[in-house]
Design a protein around this motif. Structure first.
Motif, PDB file in Angstrom:
ATOM      1  N   ASN A 114       0.829  -1.197   0.000  1.00  0.00           N
ATOM      2  CA  ASN A 114       0.000   0.000   0.000  1.00  0.00           C
ATOM      3  C   ASN A 114       0.876   1.264   0.000  1.00  0.00           C
ATOM      4  OD1 ASN A 114      -2.231   1.637   0.071  1.00  0.00           O
ATOM      5  ND2 ASN A 114      -2.589   1.376   2.265  1.00  0.00           N
ATOM      6  N   GLY A 115       0.764   2.053  -1.058  1.00  0.00           N
ATOM      7  CA  GLY A 115       1.511   3.301  -1.174  1.00  0.00           C
ATOM      8  C   GLY A 115       2.949   3.140  -1.632  1.00  0.00           C
ATOM      9  N   SER A 116       3.370   1.913  -1.935  1.00  0.00           N
ATOM     10  CA  SER A 116       4.765   1.673  -2.314  1.00  0.00           C
ATOM     11  C   SER A 116       5.035   1.834  -3.808  1.00  0.00           C
ATOM     12  CB  SER A 116       5.186   0.263  -1.899  1.00  0.00           C
ATOM     13  OG  SER A 116       4.553  -0.706  -2.726  1.00  0.00           O
ATOM     14  N   GLY A 117       3.982   1.802  -4.619  1.00  0.00           N
ATOM     15  CA  GLY A 117       4.168   1.823  -6.060  1.00  0.00           C
ATOM     16  C   GLY A 117       4.390   0.434  -6.647  1.00  0.00           C
ATOM     17  N   VAL A 118       4.385  -0.573  -5.797  1.00  0.00           N
ATOM     18  CA  VAL A 118       4.541  -1.964  -6.221  1.00  0.00           C
ATOM     19  C   VAL A 118       3.183  -2.635  -6.089  1.00  0.00           C
ATOM     20  CG1 VAL A 118       5.692  -4.162  -5.731  1.00  0.00           C
ATOM     21  CG2 VAL A 118       6.943  -2.017  -5.447  1.00  0.00           C
ATOM     22  N   THR A 119       2.856  -3.501  -7.021  1.00  0.00           N
ATOM     23  CA  THR A 119       1.605  -4.255  -6.970  1.00  0.00           C
ATOM     24  C   THR A 119       1.867  -5.625  -6.356  1.00  0.00           C
ATOM     25  OG1 THR A 119       0.759  -3.129  -8.935  1.00  0.00           O
ATOM     26  CG2 THR A 119      -0.245  -5.251  -8.390  1.00  0.00           C
ATOM     27  N   TRP A 120       0.983  -6.038  -5.481  1.00  0.00           N
ATOM     28  CA  TRP A 120       1.061  -7.377  -4.902  1.00  0.00           C
ATOM     29  C   TRP A 120       0.280  -8.339  -5.799  1.00  0.00           C
ATOM     30  CZ3 TRP A 120       3.854  -9.974  -1.610  1.00  0.00           C
ATOM     31  CH2 TRP A 120       3.409 -11.232  -1.204  1.00  0.00           C
ATOM     32  N   LEU A 121       0.927  -9.387  -6.260  1.00  0.00           N
ATOM     33  CA  LEU A 121       0.266 -10.413  -7.051  1.00  0.00           C
ATOM     34  C   LEU A 121      -0.392 -11.395  -6.085  1.00  0.00           C
ATOM     35  CD1 LEU A 121      -0.326 -11.835  -9.763  1.00  0.00           C
ATOM     36  CD2 LEU A 121       1.845 -13.056  -9.442  1.00  0.00           C
ATOM     37  N   GLU A 122      -1.709 -11.267  -5.939  1.00  0.00           N
ATOM     38  CA  GLU A 122      -2.435 -12.189  -5.064  1.00  0.00           C
ATOM     39  C   GLU A 122      -2.433 -13.571  -5.687  1.00  0.00           C
ATOM     40  OE1 GLU A 122      -6.106 -10.948  -2.933  1.00  0.00           O
ATOM     41  OE2 GLU A 122      -5.907  -9.182  -4.237  1.00  0.00           O
ATOM     42  N   ALA A 123      -2.041 -14.556  -4.892  1.00  0.00           N
ATOM     43  CA  ALA A 123      -1.960 -15.901  -5.426  1.00  0.00           C
ATOM     44  C   ALA A 123      -2.220 -16.927  -4.331  1.00  0.00           C
ATOM     45  CB  ALA A 123      -0.577 -16.137  -6.024  1.00  0.00           C
ATOM     46  N   ASP A 124      -2.768 -18.025  -4.757  1.00  0.00           N
ATOM     47  CA  ASP A 124      -2.854 -19.226  -3.934  1.00  0.00           C
ATOM     48  C   ASP A 124      -2.374 -20.337  -4.851  1.00  0.00           C
ATOM     49  OD1 ASP A 124      -3.366 -21.418  -2.392  1.00  0.00           O
ATOM     50  OD2 ASP A 124      -5.391 -20.803  -1.813  1.00  0.00           O
ATOM     51  N   PHE A 125      -1.073 -20.531  -4.876  1.00  0.00           N
ATOM     52  CA  PHE A 125      -0.457 -21.425  -5.838  1.00  0.00           C
ATOM     53  C   PHE A 125      -0.804 -22.898  -5.623  1.00  0.00           C
ATOM     54  CE2 PHE A 125       2.591 -17.787  -6.157  1.00  0.00           C
ATOM     55  CZ  PHE A 125       2.273 -17.440  -7.456  1.00  0.00           C
ATOM     56  N   LYS A 126      -1.393 -23.213  -4.484  1.00  0.00           N
ATOM     57  CA  LYS A 126      -1.788 -24.612  -4.253  1.00  0.00           C
ATOM     58  C   LYS A 126      -3.115 -24.945  -4.942  1.00  0.00           C
ATOM     59  CE  LYS A 126      -3.093 -23.462   0.404  1.00  0.00           C
ATOM     60  NZ  LYS A 126      -2.129 -22.390   0.403  1.00  0.00           N
ATOM     61  N   LYS A 127      -3.889 -23.944  -5.306  1.00  0.00           N
ATOM     62  CA  LYS A 127      -5.180 -24.171  -5.949  1.00  0.00           C
ATOM     63  C   LYS A 127      -5.003 -24.714  -7.363  1.00  0.00           C
ATOM     64  CE  LYS A 127      -8.314 -21.256  -3.446  1.00  0.00           C
ATOM     65  NZ  LYS A 127      -9.302 -20.210  -3.515  1.00  0.00           N
ATOM     66  N   GLY A 128      -6.054 -25.326  -7.856  1.00  0.00           N
ATOM     67  CA  GLY A 128      -6.036 -25.854  -9.216  1.00  0.00           C
ATOM     68  C   GLY A 128      -4.997 -26.944  -9.412  1.00  0.00           C
ATOM     69  N   GLY A 129      -4.735 -27.687  -8.337  1.00  0.00           N
ATOM     70  CA  GLY A 129      -3.748 -28.758  -8.416  1.00  0.00           C
ATOM     71  C   GLY A 129      -2.314 -28.268  -8.335  1.00  0.00           C
ATOM     72  N   GLY A 130      -2.127 -27.018  -7.936  1.00  0.00           N
ATOM     73  CA  GLY A 130      -0.792 -26.430  -7.884  1.00  0.00           C
ATOM     74  C   GLY A 130       0.171 -27.154  -6.967  1.00  0.00           C
ATOM     75  N   PHE A 131      -0.320 -27.567  -5.806  1.00  0.00           N
ATOM     76  CA  PHE A 131       0.570 -28.283  -4.891  1.00  0.00           C
ATOM     77  C   PHE A 131       1.011 -29.602  -5.511  1.00  0.00           C
ATOM     78  CE2 PHE A 131       1.281 -31.314  -1.379  1.00  0.00           C
ATOM     79  CZ  PHE A 131       2.429 -30.735  -0.866  1.00  0.00           C
ATOM     80  N   GLN A 132       0.077 -30.320  -6.095  1.00  0.00           N
ATOM     81  CA  GLN A 132       0.417 -31.596  -6.737  1.00  0.00           C
ATOM     82  C   GLN A 132       1.396 -31.375  -7.890  1.00  0.00           C
ATOM     83  OE1 GLN A 132      -0.452 -34.579  -5.425  1.00  0.00           O
ATOM     84  NE2 GLN A 132       1.020 -35.361  -6.891  1.00  0.00           N
TER      85      GLN A 132
END
Length: 165
Positions: A114-132
């Motif tokens: 917030n206020g840094s000029g950088v965007t946070w990439l929201e992710a849940d990398f385990k979803k959609g079989g990501g963990f597997q």
């Protein structure tokens, strides 16, 4: 690299103990980054500050206040690095773990950018079989997979569970 992004791995893990575990994880990331032509930046600082950030929370359950403080501490340094290096966005691979609460991680990340000029990439990398998929990739690439998050409190809890089996 993928798409239009230039990827930089930022390794900041003052929580990982013992030293041989830290070195093993870093060595694996160096190998992976080198093989794929990625940039890797290692920040070895912050150990004393991290200990202070989690002091008194050693007996918290996994996923509790200690973990939240750890996430916040480490992600704050990540966002600082991203801002200092004019990155458009940043994220963390921590959400690949089924033991990590992606909502908490993303809430902290969004707060920190917030206020840094950088965007946070929201992710849940385990979803959609990501963990597997990560397990399959690890086997294909012969990557070391740790069995605890990294801190001594987590290692003690893991060891305690193993002793009771």
């Amino acid at each position: 690299m993928s798409g239009i992004y230039r990827t930089t791995f930022f390794f900041f893990n003052p929580n990982i103990e013992p030293d041989d575990e830290y070195n093993r994880r870093l060595s694996e990331l160096k190998r992976y980054a080198t093989e794929d032509g990625m940039t890797l930046v290692v920040d070895r600082g912050g150990r004393e500050q991290w200990l202070e950030a989690v002091r008194g929370l050693e007996d918290e359950p996994e996923g509790g206040k200690r973990c939240e403080q750890c996430f916040r501490f480490r992600l704050a340094r990540t966002v600082q690095f991203a801002k200092a290096n004019n990155a458009d966005l940043c994220t963390t691979v921590m959400s690949i773990s089924p033991h990590k609460n992606s909502d908490v991680i993303n809430r902290i990340g969004l707060d920190l950018v917030n206020g840094s000029g950088v965007t946070w990439l929201e992710a849940d990398f385990k979803k959609g079989g990501g963990f597997q998929k990560s397990l399959t990739l690890s086997k294909q690439e012969n990557l070391y997979r740790q069995n605890y998050c990294g801190c001594l409190a987590s290692l003690r809890r893991r060891s305690g569970r193993l002793d009771k089996q």
